[in-house]
Design a protein around this motif. Structure first.
Motif, short mmCIF file in Angstrom:
data_model
loop_
_atom_site.label_atom_id
_atom_site.label_comp_id
_atom_site.label_asym_id
_atom_site.label_seq_id
_atom_site.Cartn_x
_atom_site.Cartn_y
_atom_site.Cartn_z
N ALA A 103 -1.16 5.79 -0.85
CA ALA A 103 -1.21 4.36 -0.53
C ALA A 103 -1.11 3.51 -1.80
O ALA A 103 -0.44 2.47 -1.81
N TRP A 104 -1.74 3.95 -2.88
CA TRP A 104 -1.69 3.22 -4.15
C TRP A 104 -0.26 3.17 -4.68
O TRP A 104 0.25 2.11 -5.05
N ASN A 105 0.40 4.32 -4.70
CA ASN A 105 1.77 4.36 -5.22
C ASN A 105 2.73 3.54 -4.36
O ASN A 105 3.63 2.88 -4.89
N VAL A 106 2.53 3.57 -3.06
CA VAL A 106 3.39 2.78 -2.18
C VAL A 106 3.14 1.29 -2.41
O VAL A 106 4.07 0.47 -2.42
N SER A 107 1.88 0.91 -2.64
CA SER A 107 1.58 -0.50 -2.91
C SER A 107 2.27 -0.98 -4.18
O SER A 107 2.78 -2.11 -4.23
N LEU A 108 2.34 -0.12 -5.20
CA LEU A 108 3.02 -0.50 -6.44
C LEU A 108 4.51 -0.69 -6.20
O LEU A 108 5.14 -1.59 -6.78
N ALA A 109 5.08 0.14 -5.33
CA ALA A 109 6.50 -0.01 -5.00
C ALA A 109 6.75 -1.32 -4.27
O ALA A 109 7.74 -2.02 -4.52
#
Length: 413
Positions: A103-109
């Protein structure tokens, strides 16, 4: 061989780790963990296309290998293949393989591609990561859903120094809504932030155990979510208080007569930062701009040993031993015509002061710099100089040198 490859990876000897990982795969071609670890080593070598293939092979061997899915997603992020990244995220969710890291990595994207609605919501996931630094409080967390008028709200730093400077722009907006703002920041920022407009009181993080009473709290990095920030609603006016004139004058005296363009330099950030190897540069690389007819002034605290040796052989003016905190650095920046820096706290400090600033960015930058732009909606005085797909800084610095020469030639005219 597999264990040796992993030990080499942990020692940051990535070339050797990749070589041993390949040999381990030849000996045990159906071991998903070997494929995944080989992909990790290749990713650290910035060979993301190759790394992606190994993560995919790991998933072929072990179709529910959650770590390999997460690593594949990160490789797609660094390759700027965002449609595939979001599709992979959906697939992971359907398989029950998503977690806080996903979820964190997707939020950064989402944030990097300008989708702030989904991005700020996902950005909240950072509180569930092992690296989270935010304290727990009995008082309710405020995320913009209720009035703060007449109430005391604690706004506390929860990420790095640059993040605290970056998101401090929202403190005046809270005060405008009638809140009494209690601000808690990292100790080196305390003096600088003590005069921030809208902050009723500023305390250092080291004094968090003796906070006065407050009604609500909010991590400083959650303020964009609380204010429902979109690209067109970013508070972009300079917001840090100007350092005392006497302090600026003291730095002017140290620097001596101004006869040429004065350019501040910062070339590395925190070595423990997860993306340090892509955002920091050696001073010897930055040295390709030092032949411009200008006075170069170091803003780089605690240079690394190999950089210190290069600096001693250069004509860079180095008064950093006299920089005691960020107020001193702000005063020194006030004596400069331009700051050239990598993406570190100096970039945010100069931008928040409204000083002309050129930032060198890696091919895949931090989310707040977005993609493909040469300007920043966060800091109007900032220009962005990005790596191309070649992912090297030499050509970026050649562009900077050309523009800097033109600027230096016009100094005083």
């Amino acid at each position: 061989m597999r264990t040796r490859a992993w030990v080499l990876y942990c020692l940051k000897r990535f070339e050797e780790s990749a070589d041993d990982g390949l040999r381990a795969h030849q000996l045990d071609p159906y071991n998903a963990e070997i494929c995944n670890n080989l992909g990790l080593a290749l990713r650290r070598l910035r060979r993301n296309d190759e790394a992606l293939a190994w993560f995919e092979k790991a998933i072929e061997i072990e179709p529910r290998f959650a770590d390999a899915f997460d690593n594949r997603l990160v490789a797609l992020f660094h390759l700027h293949r965002f449609d595939e990244l979001f599709a992979l995220s959906d697939r992971m969710r359907s398989l029950g393989l998503s977690n806080e890291v996903t979820a964190w990595n997707v939020s950064l994207a989402h944030l990097l591609t300008g989708n702030f609605g989904a991005g700020w919501r996902g950005h909240q996931t950072r509180s569930k990561l092992p690296s989270s630094r935010y304290p727990r409080f009995q008082q309710p967390m405020w995320l913009g859903e209720e009035s703060v008028a007449g109430r005391t709200i604690l706004i506390a730093a929860d990420e790095g120094l640059g993040d605290t400077i970056h998101f401090a722009r929202y403190i005046p907006k809270l005060a405008e809504q009638g809140a009494r703002v209690l601000l808690a920041v990292q100790d080196p920022l305390h003096l600088l932030m003590s005069n921030l407009s809208g902050a009723s009181r500023c305390v250092p993080m080291s004094a968090m155990g003796t906070l006065p009473a407050f009604d609500l709290h909010c991590p400083i990095s959650s303020l964009p979510l609380a204010f429902k920030t979109r690209l067109d609603t970013i508070p972009s006016e300079p917001y840090l208080p100007s350092p005392p004139g006497s302090l600026v004058q003291a730095w002017e005296t140290r620097l001596g007569p101004r006869t040429r363009l004065r350019v501040g330099l910062a070339w590395s950030g925190d070595p423990s930062h997860v993306n340090d190897e892509t955002r920091s540069i050696p001073l010897r690389t930055l040295s390709r701009i030092l032949d411009v007819d200008a006075d170069f002034v170091s803003l780089q605290k605690a240079p690394r040993p190999h950089d210190a040796a290069v600096r001693e052989r250069s004509d860079i003016v180095d008064l950093t031993a006299e920089l005691t905190d960020f107020t001193d650095t702000a005063a020194l920046i006030g004596c400069l015509d331009l700051v050239i820096t990598v993406d570190t706290s100096v970039a945010h400090l100069a931008g928040a002061l409204g000083r002309p600033t050129w930032i060198l960015l890696p091919w895949t930058p931090d989310y707040r710099w977005l993609l493909d732009r040469t300007d920043s909606p966060w800091y109007p005085s900032v220009r962005l100089f990005r790596q191309t797909e070649t992912r090297e800084y030499e050509s970026v610095l050649d562009r900077i040198r050309d523009e800097l020469r033109a600027l230096a030639a016009g100094f005083g005219h």
